[in-house]
Design a protein around this motif. Sequence first.
Motif, short mmCIF file in Angstrom:
data_model
loop_
_atom_site.label_atom_id
_atom_site.label_comp_id
_atom_site.label_asym_id
_atom_site.label_seq_id
_atom_site.Cartn_x
_atom_site.Cartn_y
_atom_site.Cartn_z
N GLN A 79 0.84 -1.20 0.00
CA GLN A 79 0.00 0.00 0.00
C GLN A 79 0.87 1.25 0.00
O GLN A 79 0.60 2.20 -0.73
N ALA A 83 1.33 4.14 -3.07
CA ALA A 83 1.14 5.59 -2.88
C ALA A 83 2.34 6.35 -3.45
O ALA A 83 2.20 7.40 -4.07
N ASN A 142 -7.07 1.54 -6.69
CA ASN A 142 -6.58 2.36 -5.58
C ASN A 142 -5.87 1.47 -4.56
O ASN A 142 -6.37 1.20 -3.48
N THR A 144 -3.57 1.73 -2.49
CA THR A 144 -3.18 2.18 -1.15
C THR A 144 -4.25 1.93 -0.11
O THR A 144 -3.96 1.67 1.05
#
Length: 376
Positions: A79, A83, A142, A144
């Motif tokens: 994660q 990012a 997504n 993260t």
Amino acid sequence: MSRRKNLKACRRVVIKIGTSTLTYSNGQLNLQRIERLVRELADLHNRGMEVLLVSSGAIGVGATRMGYKKIPRTMPEKQALAAIGQGALVQLYEKLFSEYNKTVAQVLLTRGDLDERLRYLNATNALLAILELGVIPIINENDTVVVEEIKFGDNDTLSALVASIVDADLLIILSDVDGLYDSDPRVNKEAQLQAEVDEITPMMEENSKNRGSSFASGGMLTKLNAARICMAAGIPMIIANGDSDNIIRRVMDGKEIGTLFIPREEKMQARKKWIAFGTLPQGQVLVDAGAEVALLQKGKSLLPSGVITVEGDFDRGTVVAVANADDKREIARGMVNYSSDEIRLIAGKKSSEIEKILQGKDYDEVIHRNNLWVEY
Ligand code: GLU
């Protein structure tokens, strides 16, 4: 051949670029290849097409930047790396696309965004609004914030779902292979590239079970899964080698390259698409052999009489899987008219008995045909 010619008429195209195409085997970005692909996409856009880019690479780019030799196993590390990498990746796209005067928009999705009908429509509308502005969405999972249970897990599947929700005319998956072979070309020198596929067989899946490079997460199996979604949704899909010159233009010009997965004739109704691919089933309705025949061969609704039992707890209006009670094989998906508790009570009963058992009856069917998806 004529099927390839039809590709010239495509207006809305989703292109998926995998980590193995974006990076060298040591994980560093292959800038020359990315620049070339961006130029091609900008050119498609100049031709008047709507372009959506699904790009992997967040975790891979993050990992390389932080000095990892391969992708770590633990979720928090991945994660964090996503990012770091996602920002770097989009910054690169922003820079390269702006050289051709193109505006890009970052869109990060999770499975949960498609799970409820309203959120699904919301994500669709956002993508359509971006296209309406003449902007190129750059889409990724997504990574993260996503947790294991609600992961797409791979961008092949994500790109097929994106193609389906925006009703694209074509999905091109660019990879480090030329397409689908009849056996593994790394092992068998005689392996033949399949120019066209109109049915995905268990044999193809068996042959495709090995993973990609150490920085990529897909491999051929997830591409076949993507093809299955596209074929059912009525969207042609092509797997082609992202390393070949002018690959996107040549595909769009109808040249015989890569593997074309031929969709079923008609496009799927929007509502059925969501039932089929948008949402994750929340439980299972197990049915007998008679119900299986009625659903798969006779185009019927699912009645209580064919239900053996139910697994899981769910409310009315939930999308569930329908499976054969003997071997647990999933045969359909649909939105239920009754909750799991209610179905347990009416399982095996005639529709005429529902009223007495539940003290009221709103529907004869457990799942109405209109809310059922059976085309696997
Ligand atoms: N979402 C992942 C990433 O950006 C990639 C998943 C995939 O490669 O299919 O790193």
